[in-house]
Design a protein around this motif. Structure first.
Motif, short mmCIF file in Angstrom:
data_model
loop_
_atom_site.label_atom_id
_atom_site.label_comp_id
_atom_site.label_asym_id
_atom_site.label_seq_id
_atom_site.Cartn_x
_atom_site.Cartn_y
_atom_site.Cartn_z
N ASP A 64 0.81 -1.23 0.00
CA ASP A 64 0.00 0.00 0.00
C ASP A 64 0.84 1.27 0.00
O ASP A 64 0.30 2.37 -0.11
N GLU A 65 2.15 1.14 0.14
CA GLU A 65 3.04 2.30 0.27
C GLU A 65 3.49 2.80 -1.10
O GLU A 65 3.98 2.03 -1.93
N ILE A 66 3.35 4.11 -1.33
CA ILE A 66 3.89 4.72 -2.54
C ILE A 66 5.39 4.90 -2.32
O ILE A 66 5.81 5.58 -1.38
N VAL A 67 6.18 4.26 -3.17
CA VAL A 67 7.64 4.29 -3.02
C VAL A 67 8.34 5.04 -4.16
O VAL A 67 9.56 5.25 -4.10
N ALA A 68 7.59 5.44 -5.18
CA ALA A 68 8.18 6.18 -6.30
C ALA A 68 7.06 6.86 -7.08
O ALA A 68 5.90 6.43 -7.03
N SER A 69 7.42 7.90 -7.81
CA SER A 69 6.42 8.64 -8.58
C SER A 69 7.09 9.46 -9.68
O SER A 69 8.29 9.76 -9.60
N VAL A 70 6.31 9.84 -10.67
CA VAL A 70 6.75 10.75 -11.73
C VAL A 70 5.51 11.48 -12.25
O VAL A 70 4.40 10.96 -12.19
N MET A 91 14.65 2.38 -1.82
CA MET A 91 14.26 1.62 -3.00
C MET A 91 15.09 1.97 -4.23
O MET A 91 14.84 1.44 -5.32
N ARG A 92 16.06 2.84 -4.06
CA ARG A 92 16.88 3.25 -5.20
C ARG A 92 17.79 2.11 -5.66
O ARG A 92 18.11 1.21 -4.90
N HIS A 94 17.07 -0.15 -7.87
CA HIS A 94 16.33 -1.38 -8.14
C HIS A 94 15.55 -1.28 -9.46
O HIS A 94 14.68 -2.11 -9.72
N GLY A 95 15.81 -0.24 -10.24
CA GLY A 95 15.17 -0.10 -11.54
C GLY A 95 13.83 0.62 -11.55
O GLY A 95 13.20 0.73 -12.60
N LEU A 96 13.38 1.11 -10.40
CA LEU A 96 12.07 1.78 -10.36
C LEU A 96 12.03 3.07 -11.16
O LEU A 96 11.04 3.36 -11.84
N GLY A 97 13.09 3.86 -11.08
CA GLY A 97 13.14 5.11 -11.84
C GLY A 97 13.01 4.84 -13.33
O GLY A 97 12.24 5.51 -14.03
N GLY A 98 13.73 3.86 -13.81
CA GLY A 98 13.66 3.50 -15.22
C GLY A 98 12.29 2.99 -15.63
O GLY A 98 11.77 3.33 -16.70
N ARG A 130 25.14 18.39 -10.87
CA ARG A 130 25.89 17.47 -10.00
C ARG A 130 25.12 16.19 -9.67
O ARG A 130 25.63 15.35 -8.93
N SER A 131 23.95 16.05 -10.22
CA SER A 131 23.10 14.89 -9.91
C SER A 131 23.47 13.73 -10.83
O SER A 131 22.74 13.37 -11.75
N GLU A 132 24.62 13.13 -10.56
CA GLU A 132 25.19 12.11 -11.44
C GLU A 132 24.29 10.90 -11.63
O GLU A 132 24.20 10.36 -12.73
N GLY A 133 23.64 10.44 -10.58
CA GLY A 133 22.75 9.30 -10.71
C GLY A 133 21.61 9.59 -11.68
O GLY A 133 21.26 8.74 -12.52
#
Length: 164
Positions: A64-70, A91-92, A94-98, A130-133
């Protein structure tokens, strides 16, 4: 992890949870640039709700937890402006951003938005220099730098784009 992460459209009921996650996620950016007045940390709940109404948002849930968004919106020239791609710190990597980036691109590329909005021609987003990730993720998804804009002595915004 035990539970699988699901991705779905964000709705009005998600706004408060997204805002809290956004505040948590942008702490590292604020620290990186020494600026806690950045817009994601000062955005109001009403402004976030407005962004969801005017565009499209996705959330990733672990149970039920929101762990990522766009969030994104398309403008009259067919540019999809993607913003505030956030992933909970635990949660970083682990491919969620992609997955969220792919999902928001698919949404707009499919022509789901209502007329008179034109079809998507390009996807555009920005991040700090500077946000290399972030830069690494965007480049791995086919985005290329098209502009920079100095906002002050500590921060230059890098704009990246790719064709739809």
């Amino acid at each position: 992890m035990g539970l699988s992460v699901t991705i779905s459209a964000a709705d009005e009921q998600d706004a408060e949870h997204i805002l809290k996650l956004q505040y948590l996620c942008y702490q590292s950016e604020a620290e990186l640039y020494g600026d806690w007045s950045i817009e994601p940390l000062t955005q109001s709940l009403d402004a976030l709700r407005s962004e969801l109404r005017e565009g499209h948002g996705l959330v990733a849930r672990l149970g039920d937890e929101i762990v990522a968004s766009v969030r994104a919106r398309i403008d009259e020239d067919g540019t999809v402006r993607i913003a505030k791609l956030i992933v909970h710190p635990r949660m970083r990597r682990h491919g969620l951003g992609g997955r969220l980036l792919d999902g928001i691109e698919r949404h707009f590329a499919s022509g789901v938005e209502q007329l008179p909005v034109p079809p998507a021609k390009r996807f555009q987003l920005f991040t700090g220099h500077r946000s290399e990730g972030n830069l690494r993720l965007y480049r791995s998804k086919g985005y290329a730098q098209v502009a920079t804009r100095e906002l002050g002595p500590k921060l230059t915004l890098v704009t990246l784009e790719k064709a739809a």
